[in-house]
Write an enzyme that holds these catalytic residues in place. Sequence first.
Site, PDB file in Angstrom:
ATOM      1  N   PRO A   2      94.861  60.875 -11.293  1.00 31.60           N
ATOM      2  CA  PRO A   2      95.574  59.992 -10.361  1.00 31.60           C
ATOM      3  C   PRO A   2      94.641  58.952  -9.746  1.00 31.60           C
ATOM      4  O   PRO A   2      93.504  59.258  -9.397  1.00 31.60           O
ATOM      5  CB  PRO A   2      96.097  60.960  -9.297  1.00 31.60           C
ATOM      6  CG  PRO A   2      96.136  62.289  -9.969  1.00 31.60           C
ATOM      7  CD  PRO A   2      94.995  62.294 -10.931  1.00 31.60           C
ATOM      8  N   GLU A   3      95.159  57.742  -9.627  1.00 30.55           N
ATOM      9  CA  GLU A   3      94.370  56.655  -9.065  1.00 30.55           C
ATOM     10  C   GLU A   3      95.119  56.045  -7.880  1.00 30.55           C
ATOM     11  O   GLU A   3      96.090  56.621  -7.392  1.00 30.55           O
ATOM     12  CB  GLU A   3      94.046  55.640 -10.163  1.00 30.55           C
ATOM     13  CG  GLU A   3      93.306  56.290 -11.327  1.00 30.55           C
ATOM     14  CD  GLU A   3      92.811  55.319 -12.399  1.00 30.55           C
ATOM     15  OE1 GLU A   3      92.664  54.127 -12.096  1.00 30.55           O
ATOM     16  OE2 GLU A   3      92.575  55.767 -13.528  1.00 30.55           O
ATOM     17  N   LYS A  60      92.058  56.726  -2.973  1.00 26.55           N
ATOM     18  CA  LYS A  60      92.855  57.844  -3.484  1.00 26.55           C
ATOM     19  C   LYS A  60      93.179  58.869  -2.404  1.00 26.55           C
ATOM     20  O   LYS A  60      93.877  59.852  -2.665  1.00 26.55           O
ATOM     21  CB  LYS A  60      92.096  58.537  -4.626  1.00 26.55           C
ATOM     22  CG  LYS A  60      91.757  57.614  -5.790  1.00 26.55           C
ATOM     23  CD  LYS A  60      90.900  58.332  -6.823  1.00 26.55           C
ATOM     24  CE  LYS A  60      90.399  57.385  -7.896  1.00 26.55           C
ATOM     25  NZ  LYS A  60      89.533  58.069  -8.890  1.00 26.55           N
TER      26      LYS A  60
END
Length: 307
Positions: A2-3, A60
């Site tokens: 995930p970014e 993030k």
Amino acid sequence: MPELPDAERARKLLHKRCVGRKITAVRAASDTIVFSGASAAEVEAQLLGRQVTDSGRRGKQFWLSLSDDLSLLLHFGMTGEMHIQGEQQNHYRKISVDVGDAWPPQYTKLELDLGSTRVAFTDPRRLGRIRVYEGDAAASPVVSKLGFDPVIDPPDPETFARLVTCRRMPIKALLLKQDFSAGVGNWIADEVLFQSRIHPAQMANSLNQAQTRVLLDQLKLVCRTAVDVNAESTLFPKDWLFHYRWTKGRGRAPQLPDGRQIEFVTVGGRTSAVVPAVQVLDSPEPVEASGEDEEAEPARRSKRRKK
């Protein structure tokens, strides 16, 4: 992994469904790794009865601000995911946890009830982090050390150029440093460099003013575009490298629709997608660069011995 767009998507969803509501029930898994040393009982006691007053994000890291000056700080790691009961999961990553009609989902680490809203944080690989912080999350050690956020507070072109050209390391490795550009991960860095026509192994301190300006523009554009479509990959622009980079290891040579080949090189220890036709390495440094961060110094500086 995930970014930034994933984190912003999760924050917006939590803001919509949780702000203004009271946490009426908390169920925390016994996992001191995910909870950064805290016990399930401690987490449950800290969160129960708190009112959700706001949400925030940097890079993030994202969080819920709670009553009594507490913050619930969240980070997905590699496989973390937020689930809202009854909400469909639509975004670019392959969902690691298939919720279906089951609740709570498998691999749930934290479950919150807020009236009719039920929230779960899942993490199969236990690389995500959940922290309860006393005070403003933005002032916490894990958030305050982060660099600029390409969506929230990107630097001006002159400042960005100085930040880039004072670093003697591959530009891809620099973009991935969270204390430089918070929220940028592997696919975003590759997309930005492709759109900028810069090779990922190009040394940061070798870039000229025109290149750093284009790089900043593309960094902001790629992140903002992905955020604006809620990280839904089918809505990403069709000319993005993103759509064609995932064929590595599938028995066929990856390429763009116009036939330009996509190659994969290792830069800073990370696999990087490159289109050699437009991303030309103009540097004496090897492509298999370590990504070690060094301050740019005069040419008389002696090179380190290889171990």
